[in-house]
Design a protein around this motif. Structure first.
Motif, PDB file in Angstrom:
ATOM      1  N   GLY A  11       0.876  -1.158   0.000  1.00  0.00           N
ATOM      2  CA  GLY A  11       0.000   0.000   0.000  1.00  0.00           C
ATOM      3  C   GLY A  11       0.913   1.207   0.000  1.00  0.00           C
ATOM      4  N   LEU A  12       0.480   2.303  -0.573  1.00  0.00           N
ATOM      5  CA  LEU A  12       1.344   3.465  -0.641  1.00  0.00           C
ATOM      6  C   LEU A  12       0.536   4.734  -0.732  1.00  0.00           C
ATOM      7  N   GLY A  13       1.173   5.816  -0.377  1.00  0.00           N
ATOM      8  CA  GLY A  13       0.535   7.116  -0.477  1.00  0.00           C
ATOM      9  C   GLY A  13       1.590   8.204  -0.545  1.00  0.00           C
ATOM     10  N   MET A  14       1.279   9.221  -1.307  1.00  0.00           N
ATOM     11  CA  MET A  14       2.153  10.389  -1.398  1.00  0.00           C
ATOM     12  C   MET A  14       1.477  11.558  -0.693  1.00  0.00           C
ATOM     13  N   ARG A  15       2.293  12.445  -0.138  1.00  0.00           N
ATOM     14  CA  ARG A  15       1.762  13.647   0.498  1.00  0.00           C
ATOM     15  C   ARG A  15       0.893  14.383  -0.520  1.00  0.00           C
ATOM     16  N   PRO A  16      -0.245  14.899  -0.109  1.00  0.00           N
ATOM     17  CA  PRO A  16      -1.191  15.497  -1.065  1.00  0.00           C
ATOM     18  C   PRO A  16      -0.582  16.516  -2.026  1.00  0.00           C
ATOM     19  N   ASP A  17       0.331  17.348  -1.566  1.00  0.00           N
ATOM     20  CA  ASP A  17       0.907  18.351  -2.468  1.00  0.00           C
ATOM     21  C   ASP A  17       1.901  17.754  -3.466  1.00  0.00           C
ATOM     22  N   GLN A  18       2.180  16.460  -3.338  1.00  0.00           N
ATOM     23  CA  GLN A  18       3.081  15.776  -4.264  1.00  0.00           C
ATOM     24  C   GLN A  18       2.325  15.023  -5.358  1.00  0.00           C
ATOM     25  N   THR A  19       1.018  14.862  -5.187  1.00  0.00           N
ATOM     26  CA  THR A  19       0.236  14.063  -6.132  1.00  0.00           C
ATOM     27  C   THR A  19      -0.150  14.882  -7.365  1.00  0.00           C
ATOM     28  N   GLY A  20      -0.363  14.172  -8.463  1.00  0.00           N
ATOM     29  CA  GLY A  20      -0.804  14.820  -9.699  1.00  0.00           C
ATOM     30  C   GLY A  20       0.247  15.712 -10.338  1.00  0.00           C
ATOM     31  N   ARG A  21       1.515  15.494  -9.997  1.00  0.00           N
ATOM     32  CA  ARG A  21       2.585  16.358 -10.501  1.00  0.00           C
ATOM     33  C   ARG A  21       3.658  15.576 -11.254  1.00  0.00           C
ATOM     34  N   GLY A  22       3.303  14.358 -11.701  1.00  0.00           N
ATOM     35  CA  GLY A  22       4.249  13.569 -12.483  1.00  0.00           C
ATOM     36  C   GLY A  22       5.336  12.888 -11.672  1.00  0.00           C
ATOM     37  N   LYS A  23       5.148  12.782 -10.364  1.00  0.00           N
ATOM     38  CA  LYS A  23       6.159  12.184  -9.493  1.00  0.00           C
ATOM     39  C   LYS A  23       5.840  10.741  -9.111  1.00  0.00           C
ATOM     40  N   GLY A  24       4.670  10.274  -9.473  1.00  0.00           N
ATOM     41  CA  GLY A  24       4.203   8.964  -9.023  1.00  0.00           C
ATOM     42  C   GLY A  24       5.045   7.797  -9.491  1.00  0.00           C
ATOM     43  N   LEU A  25       5.468   7.805 -10.745  1.00  0.00           N
ATOM     44  CA  LEU A  25       6.228   6.671 -11.263  1.00  0.00           C
ATOM     45  C   LEU A  25       7.588   6.562 -10.567  1.00  0.00           C
ATOM     46  N   ALA A  26       8.280   7.662 -10.379  1.00  0.00           N
ATOM     47  CA  ALA A  26       9.580   7.632  -9.684  1.00  0.00           C
ATOM     48  C   ALA A  26       9.399   7.162  -8.242  1.00  0.00           C
ATOM     49  N   PHE A  27       8.330   7.615  -7.596  1.00  0.00           N
ATOM     50  CA  PHE A  27       8.021   7.201  -6.226  1.00  0.00           C
ATOM     51  C   PHE A  27       7.773   5.696  -6.172  1.00  0.00           C
ATOM     52  N   LEU A  28       6.959   5.193  -7.112  1.00  0.00           N
ATOM     53  CA  LEU A  28       6.655   3.768  -7.170  1.00  0.00           C
ATOM     54  C   LEU A  28       7.914   2.958  -7.465  1.00  0.00           C
ATOM     55  N   GLU A  29       8.717   3.402  -8.422  1.00  0.00           N
ATOM     56  CA  GLU A  29       9.959   2.696  -8.766  1.00  0.00           C
ATOM     57  C   GLU A  29      10.862   2.557  -7.549  1.00  0.00           C
ATOM     58  N   ALA A  30      11.019   3.636  -6.779  1.00  0.00           N
ATOM     59  CA  ALA A  30      11.859   3.601  -5.582  1.00  0.00           C
ATOM     60  C   ALA A  30      11.280   2.632  -4.553  1.00  0.00           C
ATOM     61  N   GLY A  31       9.970   2.665  -4.385  1.00  0.00           N
ATOM     62  CA  GLY A  31       9.317   1.768  -3.428  1.00  0.00           C
ATOM     63  C   GLY A  31       9.449   0.309  -3.820  1.00  0.00           C
ATOM     64  N   ILE A  32       9.268   0.010  -5.092  1.00  0.00           N
ATOM     65  CA  ILE A  32       9.393  -1.375  -5.554  1.00  0.00           C
ATOM     66  C   ILE A  32      10.839  -1.845  -5.399  1.00  0.00           C
ATOM     67  N   ALA A  33      11.797  -0.986  -5.702  1.00  0.00           N
ATOM     68  CA  ALA A  33      13.216  -1.347  -5.518  1.00  0.00           C
ATOM     69  C   ALA A  33      13.487  -1.665  -4.047  1.00  0.00           C
ATOM     70  N   PHE A  34      12.929  -0.864  -3.147  1.00  0.00           N
ATOM     71  CA  PHE A  34      13.075  -1.103  -1.710  1.00  0.00           C
ATOM     72  C   PHE A  34      12.465  -2.454  -1.332  1.00  0.00           C
ATOM     73  N   VAL A  35      11.261  -2.726  -1.794  1.00  0.00           N
ATOM     74  CA  VAL A  35      10.569  -3.978  -1.479  1.00  0.00           C
ATOM     75  C   VAL A  35      11.368  -5.167  -2.013  1.00  0.00           C
ATOM     76  N   GLN A  36      11.865  -5.062  -3.231  1.00  0.00           N
ATOM     77  CA  GLN A  36      12.646  -6.159  -3.810  1.00  0.00           C
ATOM     78  C   GLN A  36      13.916  -6.412  -2.991  1.00  0.00           C
ATOM     79  N   ARG A  37      14.577  -5.358  -2.603  1.00  0.00           N
ATOM     80  CA  ARG A  37      15.827  -5.469  -1.845  1.00  0.00           C
ATOM     81  C   ARG A  37      15.592  -6.074  -0.456  1.00  0.00           C
ATOM     82  N   GLU A  38      14.549  -5.619   0.227  1.00  0.00           N
ATOM     83  CA  GLU A  38      14.318  -6.022   1.613  1.00  0.00           C
ATOM     84  C   GLU A  38      13.532  -7.328   1.777  1.00  0.00           C
TER      85      GLU A  38
END
Length: 161
Positions: free
Chosen positions: A77-104
């Protein structure tokens, strides 16, 4: 961007739960919208070590929750701070999270569920490589809502791709 994933502190959980409020339809994701979700998020014994604060340049910008389903699958499950949403940052955020999940966690499969009205998030998940599994109804926020279960097959490091 450099994201850090750290086990969520009580202060971070309360900041997210009580101060992150989303606009219009996305207010569905306000933690206070569902009593059970709120309690699970702010109670340290229920939160355990499955929720991570996402920090960028010293600022809390999101969260990731990771729940092992079995020895090969984790549900996120994931969430971005409201002022970060809808600004084209979601894919980079998801990529970082998935990399973290894969590593850990080293899963073979990562799953998530998203409200079907949230096409913005669904588009990000599909762009990353998640595929639709099924839709289902879930009681939350005082009503029944349709959700989409999605799945990502982790590419093993010995793959030729």
């Amino acid at each position: 961007m450099m994201y850090q994933f750290k086990i969520m502190t009580q202060a971070q959980a309360e900041e997210i739960a009580f101060h992150w409020h989303y606009d219009s339809d996305y207010s569905f994701y306000d933690m206070e919208a569902d009593e059970e979700d709120l309690e699970e998020f702010i109670d340290p014994s229920k939160r355990g070590d499955s929720k991570f604060a996402v920090i960028n340049r010293g600022e809390l910008i999101g969260f990731f929750s990771v729940n092992p389903v079995d020895d090969q699958t984790v549900d996120i499950g994931l969430g971005m701070r409201p002022d970060q949403t809808g600004r084209g940052k979601g894919l980079a955020f998801l990529e970082a999270g998935i990399a973290f999940v894969q590593r850990e966690y080293e899963p073979n499969t990562i799953t998530l569920s998203v409200a079907t009205f949230n096409q913005r998030a669904i588009n990000v998940y599909k762009a990353f490589g998640f595929r639709d599994v099924k839709t289902f109804m879930q009681h939350t926020n005082g009503n029944n809502y349709e959700f989409l279960k999605m799945e990502y097959e982790v590419k093993q490091s010995n793959d030729s791709n």
